[in-house]
Design a protein around this motif. Structure first.
Motif, short mmCIF file in Angstrom:
data_model
loop_
_atom_site.label_atom_id
_atom_site.label_comp_id
_atom_site.label_asym_id
_atom_site.label_seq_id
_atom_site.Cartn_x
_atom_site.Cartn_y
_atom_site.Cartn_z
N ASP A 165 -6.19 14.88 4.65
CA ASP A 165 -5.66 13.96 5.66
C ASP A 165 -5.75 12.49 5.30
O ASP A 165 -4.96 11.68 5.78
CB ASP A 165 -6.38 14.19 6.99
N SER A 166 -6.75 12.10 4.51
CA SER A 166 -6.97 10.67 4.29
C SER A 166 -7.57 10.39 2.92
O SER A 166 -8.02 11.29 2.22
CB SER A 166 -7.88 10.11 5.39
N ILE A 167 -7.57 9.10 2.58
CA ILE A 167 -8.23 8.62 1.37
C ILE A 167 -9.18 7.51 1.78
O ILE A 167 -8.99 6.87 2.83
CB ILE A 167 -7.24 8.11 0.30
N VAL A 168 -10.19 7.27 0.97
CA VAL A 168 -11.12 6.17 1.23
C VAL A 168 -11.11 5.27 0.00
O VAL A 168 -11.35 5.73 -1.12
CB VAL A 168 -12.56 6.68 1.50
N LEU A 169 -10.79 4.00 0.23
CA LEU A 169 -10.79 2.99 -0.82
C LEU A 169 -11.99 2.07 -0.65
O LEU A 169 -12.40 1.78 0.47
CB LEU A 169 -9.52 2.13 -0.76
N ILE A 170 -12.51 1.59 -1.76
CA ILE A 170 -13.51 0.52 -1.76
C ILE A 170 -12.75 -0.76 -2.07
O ILE A 170 -12.15 -0.90 -3.14
CB ILE A 170 -14.62 0.76 -2.80
N ILE A 171 -12.79 -1.69 -1.11
CA ILE A 171 -12.11 -2.97 -1.25
C ILE A 171 -13.14 -4.06 -0.99
O ILE A 171 -13.66 -4.16 0.12
CB ILE A 171 -10.93 -3.10 -0.27
N ASN A 172 -13.45 -4.84 -2.02
CA ASN A 172 -14.46 -5.91 -1.89
C ASN A 172 -15.75 -5.38 -1.27
O ASN A 172 -16.27 -5.95 -0.31
CB ASN A 172 -13.92 -7.07 -1.06
N SER A 173 -16.25 -4.29 -1.77
CA SER A 173 -17.51 -3.65 -1.34
C SER A 173 -17.43 -3.02 0.05
O SER A 173 -18.45 -2.57 0.57
CB SER A 173 -18.67 -4.65 -1.38
N ASN A 174 -16.27 -3.00 0.67
CA ASN A 174 -16.09 -2.37 1.98
C ASN A 174 -15.25 -1.11 1.85
O ASN A 174 -14.33 -1.05 1.02
CB ASN A 174 -15.39 -3.33 2.96
N GLU A 175 -15.55 -0.12 2.68
CA GLU A 175 -14.77 1.11 2.70
C GLU A 175 -13.62 0.99 3.69
O GLU A 175 -13.79 0.49 4.79
CB GLU A 175 -15.64 2.30 3.09
N LYS A 176 -12.45 1.48 3.28
CA LYS A 176 -11.29 1.52 4.18
C LYS A 176 -10.70 2.92 4.08
O LYS A 176 -10.35 3.38 3.01
CB LYS A 176 -10.25 0.48 3.79
N THR A 177 -10.60 3.57 5.23
CA THR A 177 -10.00 4.90 5.31
C THR A 177 -8.54 4.74 5.70
O THR A 177 -8.21 4.02 6.64
CB THR A 177 -10.74 5.78 6.34
N ILE A 178 -7.68 5.43 4.96
CA ILE A 178 -6.24 5.37 5.20
C ILE A 178 -5.71 6.79 5.33
O ILE A 178 -6.02 7.65 4.50
CB ILE A 178 -5.51 4.66 4.04
N LYS A 179 -4.93 7.03 6.37
CA LYS A 179 -4.31 8.35 6.56
C LYS A 179 -3.23 8.55 5.49
O LYS A 179 -2.40 7.67 5.27
CB LYS A 179 -3.69 8.47 7.95
N ARG A 180 -3.26 9.71 4.84
CA ARG A 180 -2.29 9.97 3.78
C ARG A 180 -0.86 10.01 4.30
O ARG A 180 0.06 9.59 3.59
CB ARG A 180 -2.63 11.27 3.06
N ASN A 181 -0.67 10.46 5.53
CA ASN A 181 0.70 10.53 6.05
C ASN A 181 1.26 9.15 6.40
O ASN A 181 2.44 9.03 6.71
CB ASN A 181 0.81 11.50 7.23
N ASN A 182 0.43 8.10 6.33
CA ASN A 182 0.90 6.73 6.54
C ASN A 182 1.26 6.05 5.23
O ASN A 182 1.65 4.88 5.23
CB ASN A 182 -0.16 5.89 7.25
#
Length: 158
Positions: free
Chosen positions: A131-148
């Motif tokens: 359902d989603s991916i998690v990126l590390i951006i500037n030491s912060n985690e961001k969860t993004i839905k794959r269908n978006n």
């Protein structure tokens, strides 16, 4: 590849792909066969293998795999209706990340995502699920839905 390829029968593709996949898995422990493509280029049939290795595919890797695959394909000459060229290559820097295997291969690397809102975001892929991916951006985690996501690819810096 769906449908009939003019120089090999569609039913024979799975036989050849299975043999090539087994060969590479047995002989090249650190190399993964990502895809086998069958197409014509300038009227000449081509069998193209795309490879992946965690530390990158080298020219020596391509040569070693080419030699092994060429010998293996000799066993299947009767399935090919025409002579063909054999190409061995890495996946390429701009290959889209679409499948779970693509996401697995991209773990701990920097990727670029384009959302349905056309905004681009990039970061290091930490994890993924259906359902989603998690990126590390500037030491912060961001969860993004794959269908978006409309497009995901490696982030290439020049």
């Amino acid at each position: 590849m769906a449908g009939e390829i003019s120089f090999i029968g569609a039913e024979d593709i799975s036989t050849v792909n299975g043999a090539l996949s087994s060969l590479i898995a047995e002989r090249f422990a650190d190399v993964e066969l990502v895809e086998v493509r069958y197409f014509k280029q300038y009227g000449t049939p081509v069998v193209e293998l795309l490879l992946w290795k965690k530390d990158g595919i080298s020219l020596n890797d391509c040569e070693a795999v080419h030699n092994a695959v060429s010998t293996e394909l000799d066993n299947y000459d009767s399935l090919f209706k025409e002579p063909y060229n054999l190409n061995i290559s890495s996946m390429g820097l701009d290959r889209k990340i679409e499948t779970d295997d693509d996401f697995r291969r991209s773990l701990d690397t920097e990727i670029e995502c384009i959302g349905s809102d056309k905004k681009k975001i990039h970061g290091v892929l930490k994890c993924y699920d259906a359902d989603s991916i998690v990126l590390i951006i500037n030491s912060n985690e961001k969860t993004i839905k794959r269908n978006n996501l409309t497009k995901v690819q490696p982030y290439v810096r020049f």
